[in-house]
Enzyme design. Sequence first.
Site, mmCIF file in Angstrom:
data_model
loop_
_atom_site.group_PDB
_atom_site.id
_atom_site.type_symbol
_atom_site.label_atom_id
_atom_site.label_comp_id
_atom_site.label_asym_id
_atom_site.label_seq_id
_atom_site.Cartn_x
_atom_site.Cartn_y
_atom_site.Cartn_z
ATOM 1 N N HIS A 204 11.189 -7.360 -14.153
ATOM 2 C CA HIS A 204 11.624 -5.959 -14.110
ATOM 3 C C HIS A 204 10.434 -5.059 -13.777
ATOM 4 O O HIS A 204 9.274 -5.506 -13.764
ATOM 5 C CB HIS A 204 12.215 -5.529 -15.464
ATOM 6 N N ASP B 27 9.089 -1.384 -15.451
ATOM 7 C CA ASP B 27 9.414 -0.602 -16.642
ATOM 8 C C ASP B 27 10.227 0.644 -16.300
ATOM 9 O O ASP B 27 9.861 1.421 -15.413
ATOM 10 C CB ASP B 27 8.126 -0.192 -17.373
ATOM 11 N N HIS C 268 7.063 -7.310 -13.473
ATOM 12 C CA HIS C 268 6.436 -8.165 -14.489
ATOM 13 C C HIS C 268 7.494 -8.816 -15.362
ATOM 14 O O HIS C 268 8.672 -8.421 -15.357
ATOM 15 C CB HIS C 268 5.406 -7.395 -15.316
ATOM 16 N N ARG D 45 1.900 0.003 -25.906
ATOM 17 C CA ARG D 45 2.136 0.331 -24.488
ATOM 18 C C ARG D 45 2.293 1.834 -24.304
ATOM 19 O O ARG D 45 2.983 2.486 -25.090
ATOM 20 C CB ARG D 45 3.417 -0.366 -23.994
#
Length: 283
Positions: free
Chosen positions: A104, A106, A259, A274
């Site tokens: 995907h 993000d 990723h 994150r």
Amino acid sequence: MAIDVKSLSDAFGAEVIGADLSRWDDDEQFRCIHDAFLNYGVIAIRNQDMTPDAQIAFAGRFGNLQGHVLKKFLLPEHPEILVLSNRRDKGEPIGIADAGRHWHTDMSYTERPPLGSMLYAHEIPPEGGDTLFANLHAAYDALPEALKDRISGLKGVYDYTRDYEKARKKNPDRPPLSEAQLASLPKVEHPMVRTHPETGRKALYVNEGHTTGVAGMAEEEGRALLSELFEFSTRPEFTYRHKWQRHDVLFWDNRRALHHALPYDQQYTRHMHRVTVAGDIPV
Ligand code: SIN
């Protein structure tokens, strides 16, 4: 302090050596890191001592930071940080333990997907929990001309809820989405060939996790086309596998990289912070 940039794989990715991100306000250092980010798509900076404030300050140099719809897993006092972790506090999860277990980019299900994501490793398992990356510029460049022509002008349809519900069936720690959260997550469409706003390069912009259909195309035909593109974009020659070390900072460009987080043995802890930097409407 001299900064050195060393390629991490044939596909893409680089290690930035000699940086100290606690000096987030150092302009020369920032310029070197920004160049490496644009040139290599994924950059790793090892051995950093990143407090939440330093991570927010450094990432904030690339643009405004944006939160996440799963507010329950934002760091208290620092809501810019999403906690990706299997740690628990008084029996309750403090983060998402199974984030990103598919290819995907993000938050590509939003109208303005983030420019980049920066992940800081507080604690990692002795094995497993690697993150795979795929280079979408290389994938686009290598597409057969007929396929490039076929997808030119097409848009992918993005939906967060399909995948969220799938993940929730496997992980009861994921709370059900409220009416307000669902209302903030309408389906969106993005071009399947995206032009990078800073470098002008084209990327094959679809992903297995969030692209659920092709706008204006019959469901079955769309699904077949997407499967072909998902398979193509994640061929081994376009990918880099990051083996984490404790205190790594990884920053990747969501406009040109996919990723995929790999699983690990749950007897060990994997604890990450994150932040995401706001981006443009894809064109
Ligand atoms: C994600 O941001 O999708 C998770 C990446 C990871 O935990 O390796």
